[in-house]
Design a protein around this motif. Structure first.
Motif, mmCIF file in Angstrom:
data_model
loop_
_atom_site.group_PDB
_atom_site.id
_atom_site.type_symbol
_atom_site.label_atom_id
_atom_site.label_comp_id
_atom_site.label_asym_id
_atom_site.label_seq_id
_atom_site.Cartn_x
_atom_site.Cartn_y
_atom_site.Cartn_z
ATOM 1 N N ARG A 40 0.822 -1.215 0.000
ATOM 2 C CA ARG A 40 0.000 0.000 0.000
ATOM 3 C C ARG A 40 0.851 1.258 0.000
ATOM 4 N NH1 ARG A 40 -4.532 -1.972 4.474
ATOM 5 N NH2 ARG A 40 -5.849 -3.142 3.002
ATOM 6 N N ARG A 41 2.080 1.126 0.478
ATOM 7 C CA ARG A 41 2.976 2.275 0.558
ATOM 8 C C ARG A 41 3.515 2.673 -0.809
ATOM 9 N NH1 ARG A 41 8.446 0.729 3.210
ATOM 10 N NH2 ARG A 41 8.709 -0.087 1.094
ATOM 11 N N GLY A 42 3.705 1.696 -1.679
ATOM 12 C CA GLY A 42 4.341 1.959 -2.971
ATOM 13 C C GLY A 42 3.407 2.648 -3.947
ATOM 14 N N GLY A 43 3.367 3.964 -3.900
ATOM 15 C CA GLY A 43 2.456 4.708 -4.764
ATOM 16 C C GLY A 43 2.732 4.517 -6.241
ATOM 17 N N SER A 44 3.999 4.320 -6.599
ATOM 18 C CA SER A 44 4.348 4.178 -8.013
ATOM 19 C C SER A 44 3.893 2.842 -8.590
ATOM 20 C CB SER A 44 5.863 4.326 -8.193
ATOM 21 O OG SER A 44 6.550 3.324 -7.469
ATOM 22 N N TRP A 45 3.491 1.911 -7.722
ATOM 23 C CA TRP A 45 3.048 0.610 -8.216
ATOM 24 C C TRP A 45 1.614 0.657 -8.724
ATOM 25 C CZ3 TRP A 45 5.101 -1.809 -3.103
ATOM 26 C CH2 TRP A 45 6.501 -1.868 -3.155
ATOM 27 N N GLY A 46 0.890 1.686 -8.340
ATOM 28 C CA GLY A 46 -0.452 1.880 -8.859
ATOM 29 C C GLY A 46 -1.419 0.775 -8.482
#
Length: 270
Positions: free
Chosen positions: A241-247
């Motif tokens: 959930r933290r990885g915003g770039s993973w979409g």
């Protein structure tokens, strides 16, 4: 192996894995089993690891030349580089490829009840119990999963493949915790940190089947503890959930692991 640039190392690593996988598929074929392999199957010194329902021989403690080639990439990622991001990608890819070489990833997915049936879950459980009981292959896969988990957990820059890597690492760790036989280990013993091992002798002893030490992964804790499986999923969900770039793919994987944590059957996102 000749000296290569960082990008070339990544290409060679992936090419080596693809070629090995192609050969494994060939050797699992009926024609091979009835032909060349049947004439040369006198060596019983190998252990057996599960590869998504199929069985293939892997040396238990005797290193092969191919293993040494893969080990070269691990050593290469530990030396200084002019391109640290590319080196980090190669390191994570090395650990992911190693998991794929050692662990039945699809069987791990089935055991989590993800897009399958109860009958297949039970079959996967039995296969994975045998895989873990076999020792070396499962522990080696867990070692790579711990390193990959720690790398993604602590990284500052994310890449597009991280959610897939995180899924594989987490399933491997979670399954190992769920199905390993727990043994009472004195609390005074120093745990073996397999995500950042510093004692090579203790690490090798553990890989060879020792049950005299507890195993620790940063962010999860001691794997023998009762709630370590839940902590694995909680950490995985938080990281995804933290990885915003993973979409969207990161959120989808987080939702699946949340369902596993809640004890419900994972379903595709709507």
């Amino acid at each position: 192996m000749p000296e290569l640039g960082d990008a070339a190392h990544l290409i060679v690593l992936l090419s080596l894995y693809v070629e090995e996988n192609r050969i494994l598929q060939l050797t699992n074929s009926w024609i091979y089993s009835q032909g060349i392999h049947a004439l040369n199957n006198d060596d019983h010194s190998e252990c057996v690891c599960i590869h998504d329902g199929s069985l293939w021989p892997t040396p238990q403690r005797q290193e092969t030349m191919l293993d040494r080639y893969f080990e070269y990439f691990r050593l290469k990622t530990q030396s200084p580089s002019e391109h640290p991001l590319l080196q980090d990608i190669t390191s994570k890819t090395y650990h992911m490829v190693s998991i794929l070489r050692l662990a039945p990833l699809n069987t791990l997915r089935i055991f989590s009840s993800w897009m399958t049936t109860p009958e297949k879950v039970e079959r996967a459980r039995k296969e994975l119990e045998s895989w873990i009981e076999g020792g070396y292959c499962a522990r080696k896969a867990l070692l790579h999963a711990a390193a990959l988990f720690q790398s993604i957990r602590d990284q500052r820059t994310a890449i597009h493949s991280d959610p897939w890597y995180m899924m594989a690492a987490s399933l491997c760790i979670w399954t190992h915790i769920k199905l390993s036989k727990r043994t009472r280990i004195p609390s005074t013993d120093r745990p073996l940190r397999i995500d950042e091992p510093s004692d090579s002798q203790a690490l090798q002893s553990w890989l060879n089947g020792s049950r005299t030490m507890s195993v620790h992964i940063t962010g999860i804790g001691i794997l023998d503890e009762a709630d370590s499986a839940s902590r694995t999923l909680q950490q995985t969900i938080r990281i995804l959930r933290r990885g915003g770039s993973w979409g969207q793919i990161g959120r989808h994987f987080a939702a699946v692991f949340q369902q596993v944590l809640d004890g419900t059957t994972p379903s595709p996102p709507v």
